[in-house]
Scaffold this motif. Structure first.
Motif, PDB file in Angstrom:
ATOM      1  N   HIS A 196      -2.727 -32.426  13.997  1.00 38.56           N
ATOM      2  CA  HIS A 196      -2.326 -31.446  15.016  1.00 38.56           C
ATOM      3  C   HIS A 196      -3.410 -30.401  15.240  1.00 38.56           C
ATOM      4  N   LEU A 207       5.801 -25.405  13.845  1.00 42.29           N
ATOM      5  CA  LEU A 207       4.473 -25.982  13.945  1.00 42.29           C
ATOM      6  C   LEU A 207       3.921 -25.865  15.357  1.00 42.29           C
ATOM      7  N   SER A 224       6.608 -25.095   5.840  1.00 38.31           N
ATOM      8  CA  SER A 224       7.115 -26.468   5.855  1.00 38.31           C
ATOM      9  C   SER A 224       7.170 -27.044   4.442  1.00 38.31           C
ATOM     10  N   CYS A 234       0.414 -24.000  15.441  1.00 38.04           N
ATOM     11  CA  CYS A 234      -0.704 -24.920  15.633  1.00 38.04           C
ATOM     12  C   CYS A 234      -1.152 -25.044  17.085  1.00 38.04           C
ATOM     13  N   ASP A 268       7.096 -33.270  12.922  1.00 33.70           N
ATOM     14  CA  ASP A 268       6.305 -32.087  13.236  1.00 33.70           C
ATOM     15  C   ASP A 268       6.183 -31.853  14.732  1.00 33.70           C
ATOM     16  N   LEU A 294       1.609 -24.445   7.824  1.00 37.26           N
ATOM     17  CA  LEU A 294       1.868 -25.441   6.790  1.00 37.26           C
ATOM     18  C   LEU A 294       2.720 -24.926   5.625  1.00 37.26           C
ATOM     19  N   LEU A 326      -6.330 -26.116   4.961  1.00 36.89           N
ATOM     20  CA  LEU A 326      -5.021 -26.687   4.658  1.00 36.89           C
ATOM     21  C   LEU A 326      -4.773 -26.752   3.152  1.00 36.89           C
ATOM     22  N   ALA A 356      -0.501 -32.067   9.712  1.00 37.88           N
ATOM     23  CA  ALA A 356      -1.044 -30.788  10.173  1.00 37.88           C
ATOM     24  C   ALA A 356      -2.522 -30.929  10.522  1.00 37.88           C
ATOM     25  N   GLY A 393      -2.910 -22.155  11.849  1.00 38.59           N
ATOM     26  CA  GLY A 393      -2.070 -23.305  11.545  1.00 38.59           C
ATOM     27  C   GLY A 393      -1.983 -23.607  10.060  1.00 38.59           C
TER      28      GLY A 393
END
Length: 238
Positions: free
Chosen positions: A105, A21, A71, A25, A15, A68, A144, A102, A63
């Motif tokens: 981050h 990302l 990915s 992010c 990542d 996410l 998330l 994630a 983010g």
């Protein structure tokens, strides 16, 4: 356990090298923070009291909802899923490792906002540090989890981008970080309560803990976890 930790560490390294990302992010949230932080505090000096919280909600939502899901699609809508199954690797490993990577981050990005905002824009830090970062961890996990649902449910990158934006834009516009929700029509205020960003902002902006702002996030997280488990089982059987 060691294999799981190795998978998380490996995903973390991947990542770090991911341009997608990096943009969702770090670059986009911090760029928006740099530009809009000055605008918000110039137009409304009172904004400095909630600037950290509002920019944090924006960054986490960006983010989680825009970074996410693509990915996850790269794994579960491609031949990588077949490689997982052929080698006996549990399908949930990809989801969990990406989720945790994630999460880390996004926390780093939020810490940057927390440290820079008082210096750059004279923003007022939250009163209680443990309460703030505890609330931040919960909000980040919930956001998330929504991104995880999108990444598992949608197999087309083009459709995913459209759906992510459909969820991201109203969640930000109706959350109260751009302007007070009291200025919105009643129907929009009600719709805004569907999104985690609304409750996350209330939780982060509160000086004291209020359970009424926490339980909707917990309910969303539990529902998302159950739904993700169901979708992983379906993917396993395909």
């Amino acid at each position: 356990m060691s294999a799981f930790l190795y998978g998380v560490a490996l995903q973390w390294k991947l990542d770090i090298r991911s341009k997608s990302l990096l943009i969702t992010c770090y670059v986009v949230p911090l760029l928006f923070f740099a530009v809009m932080g000055g605008i918000f505090t110039s137009i409304n000096p009172e904004a400095k009291y909630t600037l950290i919280q509002s920019m944090t909600v924006l960054g986490v939502s960006t983010g989680a909802l825009m970074g996410l899901p693509p990915s996850l699609v790269e794994i579960y809508a491609s031949d990588i899923k077949k490689v997982y199954k052929a080698n006996g690797v549990p399908l949930y490993l990809g989801l969990v490792s990406m989720f945790l990577s994630a999460f880390i981050h996004l926390l780093i990005m939020c810490v940057i906002i927390y440290l820079v905002a008082p210096i750059a824009f004279d923003a007022t830090p939250p009163v209680s540090l443990p309460l703030y970062f505890g609330s931040l961890a919960i909000f980040t996990a919930v956001s998330l989890s929504i991104g995880s649902i999108l990444g598992l449910a949608v197999k087309s990158q083009a459709k995913l981008t459209m759906i992510s934006q459909v969820i991201f834009l109203p969640s930000i516009m109706l959350s109260g970080i751009m302007f007070p929700v009291d200025l919105l029509p009643r129907i929009f205020e009600i719709v805004g309560k569907i999104f985690p960003a609304t409750w996350g902002y209330k939780l982060l902006a509160g000086d004291v803990f209020y359970f009424g702002n926490l339980w909707p996030l917990v309910a969303i997280l539990l529902a998302a976890a159950i739904l993700c488990g169901f979708m992983l089982k379906r993917l396993q059987s395909e």
